[in-house]
Design an enzyme around this catalytic site. Structure first.
Site, mmCIF file in Angstrom:
data_model
loop_
_atom_site.group_PDB
_atom_site.id
_atom_site.type_symbol
_atom_site.label_atom_id
_atom_site.label_comp_id
_atom_site.label_asym_id
_atom_site.label_seq_id
_atom_site.Cartn_x
_atom_site.Cartn_y
_atom_site.Cartn_z
ATOM 1 N N SER A 106 0.806 -1.597 0.565
ATOM 2 C CA SER A 106 -0.257 0.354 -0.064
ATOM 3 C C SER A 106 0.496 1.302 -0.225
ATOM 4 O O SER A 106 1.734 1.882 -1.134
ATOM 5 C CB SER A 106 -0.766 0.127 0.694
ATOM 6 O OG SER A 106 -1.743 1.468 1.048
ATOM 7 N N ASP A 246 -3.208 6.316 -3.518
ATOM 8 C CA ASP A 246 -1.737 5.530 -2.637
ATOM 9 C C ASP A 246 -1.264 4.588 -3.638
ATOM 10 O O ASP A 246 -1.217 4.401 -4.554
ATOM 11 C CB ASP A 246 -1.830 5.569 -1.137
ATOM 12 C CG ASP A 246 -2.973 3.698 -1.697
ATOM 13 O OD1 ASP A 246 -3.723 3.683 -2.050
ATOM 14 O OD2 ASP A 246 -3.438 3.253 -0.598
ATOM 15 N N ASP A 248 -1.574 0.745 -3.524
ATOM 16 C CA ASP A 248 -1.920 0.212 -4.863
ATOM 17 C C ASP A 248 -3.585 0.791 -5.024
ATOM 18 O O ASP A 248 -4.536 0.083 -5.846
ATOM 19 C CB ASP A 248 -2.042 -0.841 -3.777
ATOM 20 C CG ASP A 248 -3.560 -0.506 -2.434
ATOM 21 O OD1 ASP A 248 -3.159 0.282 -2.463
ATOM 22 O OD2 ASP A 248 -3.892 -1.574 -1.690
#
Length: 454
Positions: A106, A246, A248
């Site tokens: 992430s 962000d 992902d």
């Protein structure tokens, strides 16, 4: 289903530094277990499992390890290649896969990575399966058989699944973006392979930054955690709006035409009001976490929208929405869930929904967010011997009650414990930064005076 906080898996998968706390052996064994576990549901023993990854250098290494484990256990592994977490969720639930795997950490730095597991409904994997994987990783589960002969799995290129997801996003747009000037910060991450194509197809003039991933620059001074360069781009090029994702792309923050950040709380307000006006806000409820700003609640009260407050974490938001049938919820950080369209936060979907409100109401993002006054906030962490004892101490509770009474309807205090560290967090929102500071300090002084501080 509740997700277990285990030895390896937290609320958002198995995350750690690549080849330090998360290794190729872990990935291989997770693949081995999942291939065998889901293979039991099929007469021929062949599970169908889909894999996506972000742009980290180590994502390729983990992808190959997972594929080796899956195929060795007899599963067929379908590769979406570089794609977003929500796209893996979408393809898993719409194309009859047993489960999905996303390789990503992430918003973490490039040297970290993670393995997120998704069930066949496109939701985060349930506790029952996670706990069995953890046992297998620790050798507390019987060894699973290796597939042989024609039962060995194969690997299938499935870029078509990612293209279908892009088509799905485009199908949700109810207006042409022609004439709109849009900035996109792709964080050198997963959105790099999807977002520009979607906005271009819908007619926007796109200005893209941080779309040159090299394996080590994901989230580095860019994306939703470092939004300053997008603010500069919007102001410099006089854009109508900017969106930052962000690593992902399961979260999105916006920048309005003046260069101001529109965070998750403001996104919830803008789209919640839009839903209410059209009679689409089921039960007249928005789901937030306890960390949403006091100003959001004041603004929602003013327009007659009710709200739920969950613990911090998008999984808790989704659980509440799923249980009660609510349509919109999310976090300040930009994890927004539109349950009619997705089972997870989806940054690109969020940006399309913001475009829809702007175009439908013929207003700028700044105008749409203007009724909300975001209150100053001070949050301090104090390291303690015993989190529960510190919070339940009568004198500490009296200090908290005194602050709450002092703030009245003009602010709030929240005291909660960290889920992973020996910390108590004291947060105050009020009319000025000085009031916040004074109130937080008054509670922390009592915690220290009672001998709980380390």
């Amino acid at each position: 289903m509740e997700i277990i906080m285990g030895k390896y898996f937290g609320t958002d998968g198995f995350r750690g530094e690549a080849n330090v706390t998360l290794t190729v052996e872990h990935a291989f064994r997770i693949g081995r277990f999942l291939g065998w576990y889901y293979g039991q549901n099929h007469e021929d023993g062949k599970a169908k499992i889909i894999i996506g990854k972000d742009t980290r250098r180590s994502s390729y290494m983990f992808e190959y390890s997972l594929v080796s484990g899956l195929t060795a256990s007899g599963a067929d592994a379908y590769l979406l290649h570089v794609t977003t977490t929500p796209s893996v969720s979408y393809v898993t639930r719409t194309e009859d896969f047993d489960c999905g795997i996303m390789i990503s950490a992430s918003h973490n730095p490039f040297y970290d990575n993670g393995i997120k597991l998704i069930n066949d409904k496109g939701e985060k994997m349930g506790e029952d399966v996670i706990s069995e994987i953890e046992k297998y990783l620790d050798g507390d589960h019987a060894e699973v058989p290796l597939a042989t002969h024609e039962r060995i799995g194969c690997t299938i290129d499935y870029a078509a699944g990612r293209n279908r997801y892009m088509g799905y996003l485009m199908s949700l747009a109810t207006y042409s973006f022609k004439g709109m000037r849009v900035g996109l910060d792709l964080a050198n991450g997963s959105a790099w392979s999807i977002a520009k194509g979607v906005f271009d197809a819908l007619g926007a003039k796109t200005y893209v930054i941080h779309a040159e991933p090299d394996g080590t620059n994901i989230n580095t001074d860019c994306g939703s955690t470092h939004i300053e360069s997008l603010q500069e781009l919007v102001k410099r090029e006089h854009l109508d709006v900017g969106f930052a994702y962000d690593g992902d792309a399961d979260r999105c923050l916006c920048v309005d035409e003046t260069g101001e950040v529109i965070n998750g709380d403001l996104i919830l307000y803008i789209y919640g009001c839009y839903m209410k006006e059209r009679g689409k806000l089921i039960s007249n409820k928005i789901v937030t976490t306890v960390m949403s700003n006091f100003g959001l609640y004041k603004a929602l009260d003013a327009v007659g929208i009710e709200y739920e407050k969950t613990k911090v974490g998008d999984k808790y938001v989704y659980e509440n929405m799923s249980k009660n049938g609510y349509r919109i919820g999310g976090e300040q950080s930009g994890h927004i869930i539109f349950s009619k369209y997705a089972t997870t936060g989806d940054g690109i979907l969020t940006s399309l929904k913001m475009m829809e409100v702007m175009l439908a109401k013929k207003k700028t993002l700044h105008q749409l967010a203007s009724p909300v006054t975001i209150y100053p906030q001070v949050l301090k962490n104090i390291k303690v011997i015993d989190k529960a004892a510190a919070q339940n101490d009568p004198d500490v509770q009296a200090a908290v009650a005194k602050v709450a009474a002092k703030l009245g309807d003009d602010g709030r205090i929240l005291v909660r414990e960290s889920g992973t560290e020996p910390l108590v967090r004291v947060m105050v929102e009020a009319g000025t930064h000085d009031i916040c500071q004074e109130c937080v300090d008054s509670v922390i002084e009592v915690i220290k005076a009672k001998g709980y501080a380390i």
